[in-house]
Design an enzyme around this catalytic site. Structure first.
Site, PDB file in Angstrom:
ATOM      1  N   ASP A   2       0.819  -1.209   0.000  1.00  0.00           N
ATOM      2  CA  ASP A   2       0.000   0.000   0.000  1.00  0.00           C
ATOM      3  C   ASP A   2       0.858   1.266   0.000  1.00  0.00           C
ATOM      4  O   ASP A   2       1.897   1.327   0.657  1.00  0.00           O
ATOM      5  CB  ASP A   2      -0.893  -0.015   1.241  1.00  0.00           C
ATOM      6  CG  ASP A   2      -1.772   1.210   1.364  1.00  0.00           C
ATOM      7  OD1 ASP A   2      -2.600   1.426   0.464  1.00  0.00           O
ATOM      8  OD2 ASP A   2      -1.619   1.952   2.354  1.00  0.00           O
ATOM      9  N   GLU A   7       1.446  -0.396  -5.133  1.00  0.00           N
ATOM     10  CA  GLU A   7       0.521   0.694  -5.417  1.00  0.00           C
ATOM     11  C   GLU A   7       1.365   1.967  -5.393  1.00  0.00           C
ATOM     12  O   GLU A   7       1.588   2.573  -4.348  1.00  0.00           O
ATOM     13  CB  GLU A   7      -0.599   0.782  -4.381  1.00  0.00           C
ATOM     14  CG  GLU A   7      -1.636   1.845  -4.753  1.00  0.00           C
ATOM     15  CD  GLU A   7      -2.249   2.561  -3.565  1.00  0.00           C
ATOM     16  OE1 GLU A   7      -3.212   3.308  -3.761  1.00  0.00           O
ATOM     17  OE2 GLU A   7      -1.750   2.395  -2.439  1.00  0.00           O
TER      18      GLU A   7
END
Length: 726
Positions: A403, A456
């Protein structure tokens, strides 16, 4: 005696740095002396551990529970036990302070250096047997603490009873507590550098209580899961990868009380549904234990503990096993970028900024009100890197989606001028975070080559998916955020205006081979007022659904692996709400719009998996060729996808509500072309305009090719045509 009294006072006050030098059995000039701190005990005897006979009584020499005596006729240390009488019980116990150091020299070295491959095997709570005694070994890193004690159900949460040994070489505190067994709750009572008493959860706990409770739980480390060749192949660059992103708490719920399903129920239902729908992978939003439901798991405090919301760690292990048995790979959303400020967690763990950067310009994330890991500390990097390997080795996780990588690698991320600290060279890159990501990906590549990591990363940082040895970050895949933003922006335009935004659908090919991309339509695109994917499509009901179907058809054929957030597969009409189930009832509506989209996604997945041209050369230029790239006026796009054997699939999208009859497209291979998918089919609740299942090419030149096809392009639709092999 005055010297001993001072030591006792310091021990009970929490200022005695080495309780093992005071407590336990020690050789003195007068013989073997045994000392024990047993608050509230009435009577204490020393027993010979081999025979169970009483060797000597320990008189209380301090009213706060300090017992001490020199044993007669004993000159050498031996295995002993303590027979203790309290007001309402009498027990024979093993003295924790008779056991020597627990970590060996190599572990101490590697943990201090930050290169221990599996720090979770040494830190945290581990059920072990030492010298024939069953119990639990505890170890926690808190180098600046004055005292650390284990407290729990087994010692009345009393920090006086079990202060730990400090290993000054690396700042780790350790102790072995006999008779502490699986299922018991515990915390660390930390007297921090300022003298304040804090209760902290174990950073390495394998199970943690669910909010609002915050204790850790003693459980066994799950057994290792061996690498699997089939699952490794499913992760490969030349494999079809279609990922179903799922938030377990809101995928489905019990209809009678809106409560969560269990891991067991979720496993059975998800495996069946994902298989039927043709997804190859399931990606779970973070399942680490976390204090706030509304964070969706993105503010974890139990990095090593699966959340108890749906069951035990063993239940989660069975959940993963069930999906694997169904042939589905499991990816976890992993959050090594920040952590919440809750007092029981990592924040100011020993009274100092231990896990986080001390300077708020480096250590506080303004967007999320969280703390940022200090990647410059060896022990912090080891804690995080070890966690990545932990999920792969002990739960069989097939990959991690990392993330918010951009927030990690840029010191100025979401900060105004003057609100961030430059790196050593004056730049904006966080060199320590970059080194951490490279180390972690390189380590995982060697220790777990069957698994993948996915970034990401929302900027154009170069080499995200290049190996660390080539100056890359070492990820296998990167989310293509640019493609997602561009194409969704295009699709939100009224079709009459799309010709002015034509390049947004083609721009992605200019950088398609710079990284190994996944095309993501994730949870972030259906929250915070962005509306659902369906609701972002323009037009009336028919056009909204037709637009979405055409867009999905374009996406599944475009180079790059696929990711779709739950609900998108049946065109949920409202934004995602983490507090309730998806709107499965939409599939029962008599109009059939939502069933049509669901059937399309199912067919897209199966067509994608059945057609190697659609995935085999995703990251190689020879796998893609534009056929129609500049037809702005008609908003038509056409391209060829190709596999290693030269088999081709022609993909054509018409993004206007106007049917195009007699649309000629040049082709490389003359012959019969079969229409293998049409998003306007009546199967998907479309208008069923198409090409009769297939057509023959004509020896008429077009688009620089000697042969061509004359197609009927349905309105707001995407077609797939495959060259028939003789």
């Amino acid at each position: 005696m005055s010297e001993l009294s001072g030591a006792i006072n310091s021990l009970i006050a929490g200022h005695y740095a080495d309780p093992f030098s005071l407590l336990g059995m020690h050789e003195t000039e007068n013989g073997l002396e045994v000392r024990a701190l047993l608050p509230d005990a009435l009577d204490v005897w020393v027993l010979d551990g081999a025979t169970g006979r009483k060797v000597g009584q320990l008189p209380r020499i301090d009213d706060r529970g300090f017992f001490c005596a020199t044993l007669p006729r004993r000159k050498r240390p031996f295995h002993y036990q303590l027979a203790v009488t309290w007001a309402h019980a009498a027990l024979v116990i093993d003295d924790p302070y008779r056991f020597g150091p627990l970590l060996d020299a190599m572990d101490i070295w590697l943990l201090a250096e930050g290169t221990h491959l599996r720090p979770f095997e040494r830190l945290g709570a581990h059920l072990v047997t030492l010298d024939g005694v069953e119990g639990t070994r505890f170890a926690v890193w808190a180098p600046n603490a004055r005292r650390v004690s284990v407290v729990g159900e087994f010692n009345f949460w009393d920090g006086r009873r079990h202060p730990m040994r400090l290993l000054r070489e690396n700042g780790i505190w350790e102790i072995f507590l006999p008779a502490v067994h699986a299922g018991q709750l515990y915390k660390y009572e930390v007297v921090d550098v300022h003298g304040n008493v804090q209760l902290k959860a174990d950073p390495y706990a394998f199970e943690a209580q669910m909010r609002p409770e915050t204790a850790s739980c003693v459980v066994r480390l799950p057994p290792k899961v061996e690498p699997n060749a089939q699952r490794r192949q499913a992760n490969n660059f030349d494999a079809p990868i279609s990922i179903y992103e799922v938030h377990l708490a809101s995928w489905r719920r019990h209809t009678d009380n809106n409560f969560w399903l269990s891991y067991q129920d979720l496993a059975t239902q998800l495996a069946e549904y994902a298989n039927e729908m043709g997804f190859t992978h399931i990606e779970l939003l973070p399942i680490n234990e976390h204090p706030f439901d509304g964070s969706w798991g993105y503010q974890p405090l139990g990095l090593y503990a699966p959340t108890l919301r749906f069951g035990t760690p063993q239940d989660f292990r069975c959940f993963v096993d069930t999906l694997h048995e169904a042939g589905i790979n499991v990816l976890l959303d992993w959050v090594p970028g920040h952590f919440p400020t809750d007092a029981y967690g990592l924040a100011q763990f020993d009274g100092t900024a231990l896990y986080e950067y001390a300077d708020p310009k480096e250590g506080f994330h303004q967007d999320w009100n969280t703390l940022i890991y200090n990647y410059g500390r060896h022990e912090v990097r080891n804690y995080l890197a070890g966690n990545a390997l932990f999920w792969m080795e002990h739960y069989g996780i097939d990959g991690l989606r990392v993330d918010a990588v951009a927030s990690m690698i840029y010191r100025d991320y979401s900060r105004a001028q003057g609100e961030w600290v430059p790196n050593y060279y004056g730049g904006k890159e966080n060199l320590e975070a970059i080194a951490f990501l490279r180390y972690t990906n390189n380590m995982l590549g060697h220790a777990r080559p069957d698994a993948i990591t996915v970034a990401e990363e929302s900027t154009d940082y170069p080499g995200v998916t290049l190996p660390p040895g080539c100056n890359g970050l070492g990820f296998h895949y990167k989310w293509n955020m640019g493609w997602m933003h561009d194409t969704l922006n295009y699709m939100q335009q009224d079709p009459v205006h799309r010709k002015y935004h034509h390049d947004k659908m083609t721009f992605g090919m200019l950088y398609a081979y710079s990284e190994n991309f996944i095309l993501p339509l994730s949870h972030d695109e259906v929250v915070h007022g962005k509306r659902s994917l369906l609701d972002r499509m323009p037009g009336d009901v028919w056009q909204k659904f037709a637009n979405l179907r055409a867009y999905y058809g374009f996406m599944w054929a475009f180079p790059g692996k696929k990711l779709l957030f739950m609900g998108g597969e049946f065109a949920q009409g409202r934004e995602w709400n983490h507090d309730t189930s998806l709107d499965w009832h939409l599939l029962d509506e008599p109009e059939g719009w939502h069933r049509g989209v669901q059937q399309l996604v199912k067919d897209l997945n199966h067509c994608y998996r059945d057609q190697p041209p659609l995935y085999q050369l995703d990251f190689q230029p020879e796998g893609f060729e534009w056929r129609v790239v500049d037809d702005r006026e008609n908003s038509v796009f056409a391209f060829i996808r190709r596999d290693r054997q030269g088999n081709e699939v022609l993909v054509v999208s018409n993004f206007t509500p106007v049917p195009r009859q007699g649309y000629r497209i040049g082709i490389n291979q003359p012959g019969c072309w079969r229409e293998i998918l049409n998003t306007d089919s009546w199967h998907y609740h479309g208008g069923n305009l198409g090409n009769g299942g297939g057509l023959e090419s004509e020896a008429i030149g077009s688009h620089g090719r000697a042969h061509s096809l004359v197609l009927t392009l349905p309105p707001l639709a995407t077609l797939y045509l495959a060259k028939e092999v003789p």
